[in-house]
Design a protein around this motif. Structure first.
Motif, PDB file in Angstrom:
ATOM      1  N   GLN A   1     -24.841  -0.111  -1.850  1.00  0.00           N
ATOM      2  CA  GLN A   1     -25.201  -0.923  -3.010  1.00  0.00           C
ATOM      3  C   GLN A   1     -24.379  -0.536  -4.236  1.00  0.00           C
ATOM      4  N   GLY A   2     -24.152   0.753  -4.407  1.00  0.00           N
ATOM      5  CA  GLY A   2     -23.348   1.184  -5.547  1.00  0.00           C
ATOM      6  C   GLY A   2     -21.928   0.661  -5.458  1.00  0.00           C
ATOM      7  N   PHE A   3     -21.340   0.689  -4.255  1.00  0.00           N
ATOM      8  CA  PHE A   3     -19.988   0.183  -4.046  1.00  0.00           C
ATOM      9  C   PHE A   3     -19.923  -1.314  -4.368  1.00  0.00           C
TER      10      PHE A   3
ATOM     11  N   GLY B   1     -20.472  -2.097  -8.231  1.00  0.00           N
ATOM     12  CA  GLY B   1     -19.292  -1.875  -9.059  1.00  0.00           C
ATOM     13  C   GLY B   1     -18.373  -3.077  -9.055  1.00  0.00           C
ATOM     14  N   GLY B   2     -18.186  -3.699  -7.882  1.00  0.00           N
ATOM     15  CA  GLY B   2     -17.347  -4.886  -7.795  1.00  0.00           C
ATOM     16  C   GLY B   2     -17.974  -6.101  -8.434  1.00  0.00           C
ATOM     17  N   GLU B   3     -19.262  -6.293  -8.206  1.00  0.00           N
ATOM     18  CA  GLU B   3     -19.967  -7.451  -8.784  1.00  0.00           C
ATOM     19  C   GLU B   3     -19.975  -7.405 -10.296  1.00  0.00           C
ATOM     20  N   SER B   4     -20.298  -6.268 -10.861  1.00  0.00           N
ATOM     21  CA  SER B   4     -20.374  -6.155 -12.315  1.00  0.00           C
ATOM     22  C   SER B   4     -19.017  -6.393 -12.957  1.00  0.00           C
ATOM     23  N   THR B   5     -17.977  -5.818 -12.359  1.00  0.00           N
ATOM     24  CA  THR B   5     -16.636  -5.986 -12.910  1.00  0.00           C
ATOM     25  C   THR B   5     -16.195  -7.438 -12.842  1.00  0.00           C
TER      26      THR B   5
ATOM     27  N   LEU C   1     -15.568   3.410  -7.558  1.00  0.00           N
ATOM     28  CA  LEU C   1     -14.749   3.091  -6.392  1.00  0.00           C
ATOM     29  C   LEU C   1     -14.847   1.606  -6.058  1.00  0.00           C
ATOM     30  N   GLY C   2     -16.077   1.071  -6.110  1.00  0.00           N
ATOM     31  CA  GLY C   2     -16.252  -0.351  -5.861  1.00  0.00           C
ATOM     32  C   GLY C   2     -15.534  -1.200  -6.886  1.00  0.00           C
ATOM     33  N   GLY C   3     -15.615  -0.786  -8.155  1.00  0.00           N
ATOM     34  CA  GLY C   3     -14.930  -1.524  -9.201  1.00  0.00           C
ATOM     35  C   GLY C   3     -13.425  -1.513  -9.015  1.00  0.00           C
ATOM     36  N   PHE C   4     -12.888  -0.347  -8.618  1.00  0.00           N
ATOM     37  CA  PHE C   4     -11.442  -0.222  -8.418  1.00  0.00           C
ATOM     38  C   PHE C   4     -10.986  -1.064  -7.223  1.00  0.00           C
TER      39      PHE C   4
ATOM     40  N   PRO D   1     -17.243   0.801 -14.622  1.00  0.00           N
ATOM     41  CA  PRO D   1     -18.171   1.414 -13.663  1.00  0.00           C
ATOM     42  C   PRO D   1     -18.187   2.931 -13.716  1.00  0.00           C
ATOM     43  N   LEU D   2     -17.073   3.555 -14.113  1.00  0.00           N
ATOM     44  CA  LEU D   2     -17.055   5.013 -14.239  1.00  0.00           C
ATOM     45  C   LEU D   2     -17.990   5.461 -15.356  1.00  0.00           C
TER      46      LEU D   2
END
Length: 442
Positions: A135-137, A140-144, A79-82, A386-387
């Motif tokens: 943190q998970g949200f 996901g955004g940071e890694s992407t 979700l964070g990545g999206f 992230p998925l």
């Protein structure tokens, strides 16, 4: 933050200077280091967290509960990545890297301040869950954003080397987290560690966010992204359209990236973060020596990652990745069988597997960026990557503990082998286009 982003965004067609590239590279890397420290420290201190924030009536159940929260944190990563993937296309990569870093640090501060289970009962577990969801949200955004940003700002001939800093930061964050575990376990009595010692690294991570924010304030926006935005605006003004990929093509590449990431993520999380927990909880190894063994293996991985990035910029991405998948599949059973209560066995197994994983750390951002056009890069990487990490990396410690505690650890090993072979099959089908101008990826 919008003002800071605008100040560091250059007009389309204007190339970054070498100094600007290096400065942005360092700012991204240090921020990644903090993000991965905040993320990895939870796994390293999971045995202490389970004792402090869950019921002590059943230690195994408490540990499984802690690892389940670890896995749930991964659920928010897609979700964070999206969400942040869409924001990165509108507000830029830099904006995302600032916001996600602050969210990650806030989650660490919450965990550091949570009262114990004995004080507030089940609310301690709930607060822990909420902090890990945040943190998970953010993660996901940071890694992407990092996996996209670094290849986009890199010189063509050094794309893998630049991208390898993501894995160096990942290993460095895990290294510092493990170092905390090693030092604190040796310097603080077990009773004190259970009461307050485990909270120290979470405070440390939250405070370092100030330093990272200062470094990232002058990052330059990706010129590849800036030119793409300008091209889209020009096309809209001239009433022209870019046919691009069909939905089927987008879905096909997203599925391929998903399975590629599954084979690279699952073994890494097992050998970088969970191996020490497995040695302590299942093989009776002392915590201090176990963390020290992981520390040594992580240092080896960090040293080898940029070397593999440099090699990949010369020989390509496919050979190192396929070698990694096949070697991991072949060595899974022997390396788990090697681990006993003696610390040297953990160090030997981790060193071999973490050394092999450098093949992924040195190639991954460059490989995916060269397989996906700029128009779809954040979309595909923000969902598929992230998925895969959530479904395969986030559940790895829990599944391993569950199968092993039931005497069926071999089933988990077979599962990991199958995932690695599937990843190798995907990469085998991809074309080798190392060093291509990312504007030319079609």
């Amino acid at each position: 933050m919008d003002s800071m982003t605008a100040e560091a965004t250059r007009p389309a067609g204007t190339a970054m200077s070498a100094v600007e590239r290096r400065r942005s590279l360092v700012a991204t890397g240090v921020g990644n280091l903090l993000e991965w420290f905040d993320w990895a420290v939870y796994a390293v201190f999971s045995t202490y967290i389970s004792a402090a924030l869950f019921s002590k009536e059943d230690p195994v159940s408490a540990l499984l509960g802690t690892l389940a929260v670890f896995a749930v944190g991964f659920v928010m990563r897609p979700l964070g990545g999206f969400v942040f993937g869409r924001l990165a296309d509108k507000k830029g990569r830099k904006w995302v890297l600032l916001v996600t870093m602050l969210m990650m640090a806030a989650g660490s501060l919450v965990i550091a301040l949570i009262p114990s289970y004995e004080t507030i009962g089940g609310f301690a577990s709930i607060l822990l869950l909420l902090a890990r969801l945040i943190q998970g949200f953010a993660h996901g955004g940071e890694s992407t954003a990092s996996n996209v940003y670094l290849p986009e700002i890199a010189p063509h001939a050094k794309r893998a080397l630049y991208g390898s800093t993501v894995a160096v930061a990942m290993g460095g964050g895990t290294l510092i987290a493990t170092l905390f575990g090693t030092v604190l376990a040796q310097q603080i009595e077990a009773s004190a560690m259970g009461e307050w010692g485990w909270r120290i690294p979470f405070f440390f991570g939250a405070l370092l966010a100030i330093v990272v924010l200062w470094l990232r304030r002058n990052m330059m926006e990706s010129e590849v992204h800036t030119e793409h935005v300008s091209a889209v605006a020009a096309a809209a003004k001239n009433a022209t359209t870019d046919p691009g990929w069909t939905r089927g093509q987008i879905a096909k590449r997203a599925v391929e990236v998903f399975f590629y990431m599954a084979g690279t993520t699952l073994p890494y999380y097992i050998w970088s973060s969970y191996a020490a927990v497995y040695a302590i909880s299942q093989q009776g190894m002392e915590p201090g020596p176990a963390f020290a063994a992981t520390l040594g293996a992580t240092v080896l991985n960090i040293c080898l990652v940029p070397v593999m990035g440099w090699i990949s910029d010369r020989i390509g991405r496919r050979i190192p990745v396929i070698f990694y998948n096949l070697a991991t599949a072949a060595l899974t059973f022997p390396m788990f069988g090697l681990i006993s209560s003696d610390p040297w066995t953990l160090f030997a197994a981790q060193s071999i597997m973490m050394g092999i994983s450098a093949c992924i750390g040195g190639t991954q951002p460059a490989m995916i960026s060269e397989q996906v056009p700029t128009k779809y890069r954040m979309l595909i990487m923000g969902t598929a990557m992230p998925l895969a990490v959530a479904l395969f990396g986030g559940t790895a410690p829990y599944l391993n503990t569950w199968f092993t505690s039931a005497g069926n650890g071999w089933l988990f090993n077979l599962y990991m082998i199958a995932v690695c072979l599937g990843s190798a099959a995907v990469v085998w089908r991809w074309k080798e286009i190392k060093g291509i101008d990312l504007r030319d990826v079609r």
